[in-house]
Design an enzyme around this catalytic site. Sequence first.
Site, PDB file in Angstrom:
ATOM      1  N   SER A 139       0.871  -1.192   0.000  1.00  0.00           N
ATOM      2  CA  SER A 139       0.000   0.000   0.000  1.00  0.00           C
ATOM      3  C   SER A 139       0.903   1.236   0.000  1.00  0.00           C
ATOM      4  O   SER A 139       2.082   1.138   0.368  1.00  0.00           O
ATOM      5  CB  SER A 139      -0.841   0.002   1.284  1.00  0.00           C
ATOM      6  OG  SER A 139      -1.489   1.246   1.466  1.00  0.00           O
ATOM      7  N   TYR A 152      -1.956   0.208  10.611  1.00  0.00           N
ATOM      8  CA  TYR A 152      -2.016  -0.313   9.234  1.00  0.00           C
ATOM      9  C   TYR A 152      -0.679  -0.070   8.542  1.00  0.00           C
ATOM     10  O   TYR A 152      -0.173  -0.939   7.830  1.00  0.00           O
ATOM     11  CB  TYR A 152      -3.170   0.374   8.503  1.00  0.00           C
ATOM     12  CG  TYR A 152      -3.456  -0.095   7.093  1.00  0.00           C
ATOM     13  CD1 TYR A 152      -4.025  -1.340   6.839  1.00  0.00           C
ATOM     14  CD2 TYR A 152      -3.189   0.723   5.996  1.00  0.00           C
ATOM     15  CE1 TYR A 152      -4.318  -1.754   5.542  1.00  0.00           C
ATOM     16  CE2 TYR A 152      -3.483   0.328   4.692  1.00  0.00           C
ATOM     17  CZ  TYR A 152      -4.045  -0.909   4.470  1.00  0.00           C
ATOM     18  OH  TYR A 152      -4.334  -1.319   3.178  1.00  0.00           O
TER      19      TYR A 152
HETATM   20  P1  NAI Z   1     -11.716  -5.550   0.233  1.00  0.00           P
HETATM   21  O1  NAI Z   1     -12.181  -5.377   1.628  1.00  0.00           O
HETATM   22  O2  NAI Z   1     -12.717  -5.620  -0.852  1.00  0.00           O
HETATM   23  O3  NAI Z   1     -10.788  -6.859   0.102  1.00  0.00           O
HETATM   24  C1  NAI Z   1     -10.145  -7.493   1.171  1.00  0.00           C
HETATM   25  C2  NAI Z   1     -10.493  -8.964   1.117  1.00  0.00           C
HETATM   26  O4  NAI Z   1      -9.766  -9.662   2.128  1.00  0.00           O
HETATM   27  C3  NAI Z   1     -11.998  -9.218   1.377  1.00  0.00           C
HETATM   28  O5  NAI Z   1     -12.506 -10.111   0.409  1.00  0.00           O
HETATM   29  C4  NAI Z   1     -11.994  -9.859   2.767  1.00  0.00           C
HETATM   30  O6  NAI Z   1     -13.062 -10.754   2.968  1.00  0.00           O
HETATM   31  C5  NAI Z   1     -10.649 -10.588   2.731  1.00  0.00           C
HETATM   32  N1  NAI Z   1     -10.163 -10.957   4.062  1.00  0.00           N
HETATM   33  C6  NAI Z   1     -10.044 -10.188   5.170  1.00  0.00           C
HETATM   34  N2  NAI Z   1      -9.616 -10.928   6.211  1.00  0.00           N
HETATM   35  C7  NAI Z   1      -9.415 -12.191   5.743  1.00  0.00           C
HETATM   36  C8  NAI Z   1      -8.980 -13.411   6.328  1.00  0.00           C
HETATM   37  N3  NAI Z   1      -8.647 -13.486   7.620  1.00  0.00           N
HETATM   38  N4  NAI Z   1      -8.909 -14.510   5.541  1.00  0.00           N
HETATM   39  C9  NAI Z   1      -9.260 -14.453   4.240  1.00  0.00           C
HETATM   40  N5  NAI Z   1      -9.685 -13.337   3.625  1.00  0.00           N
HETATM   41  C10 NAI Z   1      -9.772 -12.222   4.381  1.00  0.00           C
HETATM   42  O7  NAI Z   1     -10.700  -4.360  -0.048  1.00  0.00           O
HETATM   43  P2  NAI Z   1      -9.582  -4.177  -1.186  1.00  0.00           P
HETATM   44  O8  NAI Z   1      -9.335  -2.742  -1.269  1.00  0.00           O
HETATM   45  O9  NAI Z   1      -9.917  -4.914  -2.405  1.00  0.00           O
HETATM   46  O10 NAI Z   1      -8.297  -4.837  -0.481  1.00  0.00           O
HETATM   47  C11 NAI Z   1      -7.425  -5.759  -1.118  1.00  0.00           C
HETATM   48  C12 NAI Z   1      -6.011  -5.527  -0.624  1.00  0.00           C
HETATM   49  O11 NAI Z   1      -5.541  -4.268  -1.132  1.00  0.00           O
HETATM   50  C13 NAI Z   1      -5.865  -5.464   0.896  1.00  0.00           C
HETATM   51  O12 NAI Z   1      -4.697  -6.159   1.277  1.00  0.00           O
HETATM   52  C14 NAI Z   1      -5.722  -3.964   1.159  1.00  0.00           C
HETATM   53  O13 NAI Z   1      -5.017  -3.725   2.352  1.00  0.00           O
HETATM   54  C15 NAI Z   1      -4.954  -3.540  -0.081  1.00  0.00           C
HETATM   55  N6  NAI Z   1      -5.025  -2.105  -0.364  1.00  0.00           N
HETATM   56  C16 NAI Z   1      -6.238  -1.489  -0.605  1.00  0.00           C
HETATM   57  C17 NAI Z   1      -6.266  -0.134  -0.864  1.00  0.00           C
HETATM   58  C18 NAI Z   1      -7.555   0.604  -1.121  1.00  0.00           C
HETATM   59  O14 NAI Z   1      -7.538   1.840  -1.102  1.00  0.00           O
HETATM   60  N7  NAI Z   1      -8.662  -0.047  -1.380  1.00  0.00           N
HETATM   61  C19 NAI Z   1      -5.043   0.678  -0.910  1.00  0.00           C
HETATM   62  C20 NAI Z   1      -3.842  -0.076  -0.675  1.00  0.00           C
HETATM   63  C21 NAI Z   1      -3.856  -1.408  -0.409  1.00  0.00           C
END
Ligand code: NAI
Length: 248
Positions: A139, A152
């Site tokens: 990130s 975070y």
């Molecule tokens: P999101 O919330 O849609 O995706 C995160 C996913 O991880 C969800 O499907 C959730 O169910 C899953 N998850 C959480 N805990 C879990 C566990 N214990 N076991 C299995 N799955 C689990 O959000 P997004 O944005 O798509 O996030 C994806 C990645 O991108 C994350 O690692 C986030 O930190 C990273 N990220 C997101 C940014 C943003 O602005 N949206 C910016 C920078 C990084």
Amino acid sequence: MKKTVIITGGTTGIGKATAILFAKNGYNVIVTSRNANKEAEVLKDFEKNGASVTFFSLDVTNEEQVKTVIEKTVEKFGKLDSIVNNSGISLGNALLADTESDELKQMLETNVMGVYYGMKHAIKAMLKTGGGTIVNLASIAGLNGLVSTAQYNASKHAVVGLTKGAALDYATQGIRVNAVAPGAIKTDILKNAIASGTYDVSGIEALHPMKRLGEVEDIAKGIYFLASDENQFMTGTVLSIDGGYNAK
Ligand code: NAI
């Protein structure tokens, strides 16, 4: 032989867009979710998007489950070519002294240990079958400090460390390990940060030189490039896809 990729947390947000892109490029795609009951709904949703995927239930904080999902993948498809360690959480945006200690523990469990387990067991499988690629979700918060985000920040800096260290460990063994560092992207994680009241959309947009949020497809394309044969000479890289944020 078709290539095979696992995308953890691949049913929503960035992971979902990435799964669709890999599927459209002819990969066997495994998406994982903690909620086993969601399988039918998830498969239907991907079909609507013209993508066929395999669903495994997985909580990335459980090492045994991570190991089993990777074993089941190799059993079903013969080989694991790539893993995208995408699952992540962002909790409790507040000044450090006002945060809950348990929130940091939860983020370390998911964002750091979850990524570590995925890397560890994927690497073991890849070493047996001639190599592969790993892409981790870092990130902008993994490269810089962000106000009210220190916990975070810590978890995502650790992802960068795991990426660089493992890249060196396996550089001569056909395993490339890279990360992407997205700026703010329109997904549920961002909605939660906004709901906590620390940031609002226009404030987040203003942090980016391009003065807007990114789309999930922007990140999917970077992940696909790093994981696929398009990339042959990059390892240990953290690719910023952030509307210029990291140039400041
Ligand atoms: P999101 O919330 O849609 O995706 C995160 C996913 O991880 C969800 O499907 C959730 O169910 C899953 N998850 C959480 N805990 C879990 C566990 N214990 N076991 C299995 N799955 C689990 O959000 P997004 O944005 O798509 O996030 C994806 C990645 O991108 C994350 O690692 C986030 O930190 C990273 N990220 C997101 C940014 C943003 O602005 N949206 C910016 C920078 C990084």
